[in-house]
Design a protein around this motif. Structure first.
Motif, PDB file in Angstrom:
ATOM      1  N   ALA A 571       0.826  -1.205   0.000  1.00 51.73           N
ATOM      2  CA  ALA A 571       0.000   0.000   0.000  1.00 51.73           C
ATOM      3  C   ALA A 571       0.861   1.256   0.000  1.00 51.73           C
ATOM      4  O   ALA A 571       0.556   2.234  -0.703  1.00 51.73           O
ATOM      5  N   LYS A 572       1.943   1.254   0.778  1.00 53.00           N
ATOM      6  CA  LYS A 572       2.831   2.415   0.808  1.00 53.00           C
ATOM      7  C   LYS A 572       3.499   2.622  -0.545  1.00 53.00           C
ATOM      8  O   LYS A 572       3.627   3.744  -1.031  1.00 53.00           O
ATOM      9  N   GLU A 573       3.916   1.529  -1.149  1.00 53.31           N
ATOM     10  CA  GLU A 573       4.574   1.625  -2.452  1.00 53.31           C
ATOM     11  C   GLU A 573       3.624   2.176  -3.515  1.00 53.31           C
ATOM     12  O   GLU A 573       4.002   3.004  -4.342  1.00 53.31           O
ATOM     13  N   LYS A 574       2.365   1.742  -3.481  1.00 51.13           N
ATOM     14  CA  LYS A 574       1.387   2.177  -4.471  1.00 51.13           C
ATOM     15  C   LYS A 574       0.666   3.460  -4.058  1.00 51.13           C
ATOM     16  O   LYS A 574      -0.121   4.023  -4.835  1.00 51.13           O
ATOM     17  N   GLN A 575       0.892   3.908  -2.803  1.00 53.11           N
ATOM     18  CA  GLN A 575       0.234   5.089  -2.252  1.00 53.11           C
ATOM     19  C   GLN A 575      -1.295   4.943  -2.292  1.00 53.11           C
ATOM     20  O   GLN A 575      -2.022   5.813  -2.762  1.00 53.11           O
ATOM     21  N   ILE A 576      -1.741   3.809  -1.806  1.00 54.32           N
ATOM     22  CA  ILE A 576      -3.170   3.543  -1.682  1.00 54.32           C
ATOM     23  C   ILE A 576      -3.457   3.051  -0.270  1.00 54.32           C
ATOM     24  O   ILE A 576      -2.534   2.740   0.488  1.00 54.32           O
ATOM     25  N   ALA A 577      -4.724   2.980   0.074  1.00 56.72           N
ATOM     26  CA  ALA A 577      -5.106   2.464   1.389  1.00 56.72           C
ATOM     27  C   ALA A 577      -4.889   0.956   1.444  1.00 56.72           C
ATOM     28  O   ALA A 577      -5.092   0.260   0.441  1.00 56.72           O
ATOM     29  N   PRO A 578      -4.468   0.400   2.593  1.00 61.22           N
ATOM     30  CA  PRO A 578      -4.234  -1.045   2.689  1.00 61.22           C
ATOM     31  C   PRO A 578      -5.423  -1.898   2.267  1.00 61.22           C
ATOM     32  O   PRO A 578      -5.257  -2.933   1.637  1.00 61.22           O
ATOM     33  N   TYR A 579      -6.656  -1.456   2.602  1.00 60.68           N
ATOM     34  CA  TYR A 579      -7.822  -2.271   2.261  1.00 60.68           C
ATOM     35  C   TYR A 579      -8.026  -2.376   0.751  1.00 60.68           C
ATOM     36  O   TYR A 579      -8.744  -3.251   0.272  1.00 60.68           O
ATOM     37  N   MET A 580      -7.410  -1.457  -0.013  1.00 59.41           N
ATOM     38  CA  MET A 580      -7.509  -1.547  -1.471  1.00 59.41           C
ATOM     39  C   MET A 580      -6.648  -2.688  -2.015  1.00 59.41           C
ATOM     40  O   MET A 580      -6.856  -3.125  -3.146  1.00 59.41           O
ATOM     41  N   VAL A 581      -5.692  -3.150  -1.224  1.00 53.47           N
ATOM     42  CA  VAL A 581      -4.918  -4.341  -1.614  1.00 53.47           C
ATOM     43  C   VAL A 581      -5.788  -5.560  -1.303  1.00 53.47           C
ATOM     44  O   VAL A 581      -6.229  -6.268  -2.198  1.00 53.47           O
ATOM     45  N   PHE A 582      -6.011  -5.812  -0.013  1.00 54.87           N
ATOM     46  CA  PHE A 582      -6.957  -6.834   0.433  1.00 54.87           C
ATOM     47  C   PHE A 582      -7.521  -6.379   1.770  1.00 54.87           C
ATOM     48  O   PHE A 582      -6.804  -5.781   2.589  1.00 54.87           O
ATOM     49  N   SER A 583      -8.780  -6.683   2.027  1.00 57.49           N
ATOM     50  CA  SER A 583      -9.372  -6.367   3.324  1.00 57.49           C
ATOM     51  C   SER A 583      -8.895  -7.353   4.375  1.00 57.49           C
ATOM     52  O   SER A 583      -8.352  -8.416   4.058  1.00 57.49           O
ATOM     53  N   ASP A 584      -9.107  -7.006   5.647  1.00 59.33           N
ATOM     54  CA  ASP A 584      -8.776  -7.936   6.738  1.00 59.33           C
ATOM     55  C   ASP A 584      -9.513  -9.262   6.560  1.00 59.33           C
ATOM     56  O   ASP A 584      -8.949 -10.334   6.794  1.00 59.33           O
ATOM     57  N   ALA A 585     -10.799  -9.163   6.159  1.00 60.84           N
ATOM     58  CA  ALA A 585     -11.591 -10.388   6.002  1.00 60.84           C
ATOM     59  C   ALA A 585     -10.991 -11.294   4.926  1.00 60.84           C
ATOM     60  O   ALA A 585     -10.971 -12.528   5.073  1.00 60.84           O
ATOM     61  N   THR A 586     -10.477 -10.701   3.858  1.00 56.95           N
ATOM     62  CA  THR A 586      -9.857 -11.509   2.804  1.00 56.95           C
ATOM     63  C   THR A 586      -8.556 -12.132   3.297  1.00 56.95           C
ATOM     64  O   THR A 586      -8.266 -13.298   3.007  1.00 56.95           O
ATOM     65  N   LEU A 587      -7.780 -11.376   4.083  1.00 56.53           N
ATOM     66  CA  LEU A 587      -6.539 -11.943   4.638  1.00 56.53           C
ATOM     67  C   LEU A 587      -6.856 -13.133   5.538  1.00 56.53           C
ATOM     68  O   LEU A 587      -6.143 -14.147   5.507  1.00 56.53           O
ATOM     69  N   VAL A 588      -7.906 -13.003   6.336  1.00 55.33           N
ATOM     70  CA  VAL A 588      -8.310 -14.133   7.187  1.00 55.33           C
ATOM     71  C   VAL A 588      -8.710 -15.324   6.314  1.00 55.33           C
ATOM     72  O   VAL A 588      -8.345 -16.479   6.597  1.00 55.33           O
ATOM     73  N   GLY A 589      -9.459 -15.053   5.247  1.00 58.09           N
ATOM     74  CA  GLY A 589      -9.844 -16.126   4.339  1.00 58.09           C
ATOM     75  C   GLY A 589      -8.647 -16.830   3.727  1.00 58.09           C
ATOM     76  O   GLY A 589      -8.637 -18.066   3.575  1.00 58.09           O
ATOM     77  N   ILE A 590      -7.600 -16.070   3.411  1.00 59.32           N
ATOM     78  CA  ILE A 590      -6.376 -16.660   2.858  1.00 59.32           C
ATOM     79  C   ILE A 590      -5.714 -17.567   3.892  1.00 59.32           C
ATOM     80  O   ILE A 590      -5.308 -18.696   3.598  1.00 59.32           O
ATOM     81  N   VAL A 591      -5.627 -17.066   5.137  1.00 61.91           N
ATOM     82  CA  VAL A 591      -4.994 -17.838   6.207  1.00 61.91           C
ATOM     83  C   VAL A 591      -5.758 -19.136   6.451  1.00 61.91           C
ATOM     84  O   VAL A 591      -5.162 -20.217   6.608  1.00 61.91           O
TER      85      VAL A 591
END
Length: 627
Positions: A571-591
């Motif tokens: 997100a910092k590299e792209k200068q976007i909000a973290p949720y625009m990469v993946f939301s917390d719910a999606t990260l949990v789904g990945i885990v």
């Protein structure tokens, strides 16, 4: 110089032998990474994609944007999105581009050559969605431009802004009725998260959408816990809420005045809480910076006036707090709806006192507007007071205001800690008698402080000068404490038995005082309750881990945290909000899914085709490093 032509990766999704519903599902899965629609989304999308108009009432976080984004992708041409949120358009466009949608905006922040480039893209058919503000859309030049383009639909977001009697009227929205004549064959969809039945009727009429299909979703947000407590030391109460329940989490704190915003943000910062102010008096660049930092940071609190929040798409706002009484239930509902857009447990908390009521009534009575406008404002305030002073489920009261029946929720402060009541008929009569005697025998009217002093028989300079001790009502209320009298007064004002009057908020008998004085009714008031304890345990989270991760095992949490760190760096590299990469719910789904291949990762909810191609290998590498 011509703008470079953009490639449309979604065009293939419009083709195929499936019916419209199947194609919509294919877009939902391939672009947004979800397997199924929620509520009436499918029916709304089918209506608009088929060329029909729609009026949509759906709560914040209910998925309104998909209701116009997917039809715009299914239909040929560009979807025009009318929005008052100029400050957020860049983020909205960035989020769409992140999933492969060709999006742009036209507003006053663009340089002339930038706006011309966007116009060229529109005319060349190189945009799926184009955002613009209502004041720009109704300009003759803009209408001419749109008339030369192929339009798939027109979406009117925040449609309640067209209602002159609503809580958030925007005069620029009144001109949008021109769309009916300018583009009679282009389907229109009007969307709002906040509308009473009256506002619903008005927006339908003003936007000339009488032939539209109407979709009214449930206004219930069961993941939000509504809590209102008496205002004592509001900043201390707020600090307790943050440190005991929401430490390290994002939140929004609303105050009525700019000064209160500034001092509260500084007070929180002085107490070790990361907080920033936001109000219309700040320089535009400062406001923009604070808004972007809030959207892109994790665990930051924004303290704001109601100038902040409409259109905020941050999914992990864990609490919304009000330090002052909102002006209406519509405003309160919209503001609290900014919490928990990801569906995770969240809190809507308010501290409210008699002073709030006095200041609101003074503001209405001394403000501009005709008598009809003021009656409407008083009606809004009375409904808000009824919500604050209800002794039954707050959610039931809130939903009833929007015309929806429900059962007690078991998750608001009233349900969790039912109030005790007491017979306040005689104390109320004593208080009303005191107001009457002070006026008739001394020609005096006072605010709550001095009235309570007389009831308690406590001497002060005012009492001595006016010989209050000679009144028959002197000291007749000693059976109650000062705190109990303040609680009773607040509830009596909310019921119209006592009313504030004039610039100084002096108290007078209200329109409902007569039956109480004559003993025709028995008056039950609530005993002020202790602050509601959270119903969910916060133990075991550690390190400010998001609520979405609460159910994970220790090893899974380590993988989750590794993914969060990776997400933050991206997100910092792209200068976007973290949720625009993946939301917390999606990260949990990945885990929880534990994917070992890119294809397996693509089955996780929230992982669309573009994100899979862009981030898939990196995500697997992060997971491999944690195994």
């Amino acid at each position: 110089m011509d703008s470079p032509r953009t490639v449309d990766p979604i065009s293939a999704l419009r083709e195929g032998d499936e019916d419209q519903t199947d194609r919509a599902l294919r877009v939902l899965s391939a672009v947004f990474g979800y397997d199924s629609f929620r509520g009436e989304q499918a029916a709304i999308i089918d209506q608009v994609a088929g060329g029909g108009d729609a009026v949509v009432l759906m709560p914040t976080g209910g998925g309104k944007s998909l209701c116009y984004q997917i039809p715009a992708l299914l239909r040929s041409g560009t979807g025009i999105v009318v929005s008052p949120l100029i400050a957020l358009m860049a983020d909205q466009v960035a989020a769409l581009e992140g999933v492969g949608i060709r999006a742009a905006y036209l507003n006053s922040t663009l340089e002339r050559h930038e706006a011309q480039a966007v116009e060229q893209q529109l005319l060349a058919g190189e945009l799926d969605l184009l955002y613009m503000a209502p004041e720009r859309l109704v300009l003759p030049r803009t209408l001419d431009l749109l008339g030369r383009a192929e339009l798939s639909l027109v979406a009117i977001d925040e449609a309640h802004c067209v209602s002159q009697w609503g809580h958030d009227f925007r005069p620029d929205y009144l001109g949008l009725s021109v769309l009916a004549d300018a583009f009679p064959t282009v389907p229109r969809i009007a969307l709002t998260a906040t509308a009473t039945e009256a506002t619903h009727r008005e927006l339908t009429e003003r936007l000339r959408m009488d032939a539209a299909e109407h979709f009214v979703a449930s206004f219930d947000r069961p993941n939000i816990q509504y809590r209102i407590e008496p205002k004592a030391s509001p900043r201390e109460q707020l600090l307790r809420l943050i440190t005991t329940e929401h430490e390290g989490e994002s939140g929004i704190v609303y105050c009525l005045s700019r000064k209160s915003v500034e001092t509260t943000a500084q007070w929180l910062s002085d107490h070790g809480i990361a907080a920033l102010p936001y109000h219309a008096g700040l320089d535009a660049s400062v406001r923009q910076d604070h808004q972007e930092r809030f959207l892109r940071a994790e665990g930051l609190i924004i303290v704001a006036t109601i100038a902040f929040g409409m259109g905020i798409d941050k999914p992990d706002v864990r609490f919304v707090a009000h330090l002052d009484l909102p002006k209406s239930i519509e405003g309160y509902y919209q503001e609290t709806g900014r919490a928990g857009r990801d569906g995770q447990p969240s809190t809507a908390w308010m501290a409210y006192g008699l002073g709030d009521v006095v200041s609101q009534r003074k503001f209405i009575d001394s403000g501009e507007g005709n008598e009809q406008f003021k009656r409407n404002a008083r009606s809004h305030l009375e409904a808000m007071l009824a919500l604050c002073e209800t002794v039954s489920c707050r959610r039931v009261q809130l939903l009833r205001y929007f015309g929806q029946d429900s059962r007690p929720c078991g998750n608001c402060d009233i349900c969790l800690n039912p109030p005790q009541t007491w017979d306040a008929t005689v104390p109320a009569q004593k208080l009303l008698s005191t107001l009457i005697r002070l006026d008739r025998e001394r020609g005096q009217k006072f605010g709550s402080g001095q009235v309570i002093e007389v009831l308690l028989g406590r001497e002060n300079e005012r009492s001595r000068q006016s010989r209050h001790e000679e009144l028959t009502v002197w000291g007749i209320g000693e059976e109650l404490t000062e705190k109990q009298w303040r609680s009773a007064l607040r509830q009596l004002v909310a019921r119209g038995i006592v009313e504030p009057e004039g610039d100084y908020g002096v108290l007078v008998p209200g329109s409902q005082a007569g039956p109480v004085l004559r003993g025709e009714v028995a008056l039950e008031l609530a005993v002020d309750r202790s602050p509601t304890k959270p119903s969910r345990s916060r133990s075991g989270r550690g390190g400010g881990a998001p609520r979405a991760a609460e159910g994970l095992e220790i090893a899974e949490r380590e993988r989750f945290e590794a993914l969060r760190q990776w997400r933050t760096s991206v997100a910092k590299e792209k200068q976007i909000a973290p949720y625009m990469v993946f939301s917390d719910a999606t990260l949990v789904g990945i885990v929880e899914t534990k994917p070992e291949t890119v294809a397996a990762l693509g089955t996780v909810s929230g992982v669309g085709a573009k994100k899979l191609a862009e981030y898939g290998e990196d995500v697997l590498e992060v997971l491999t490093g944690q195994s």
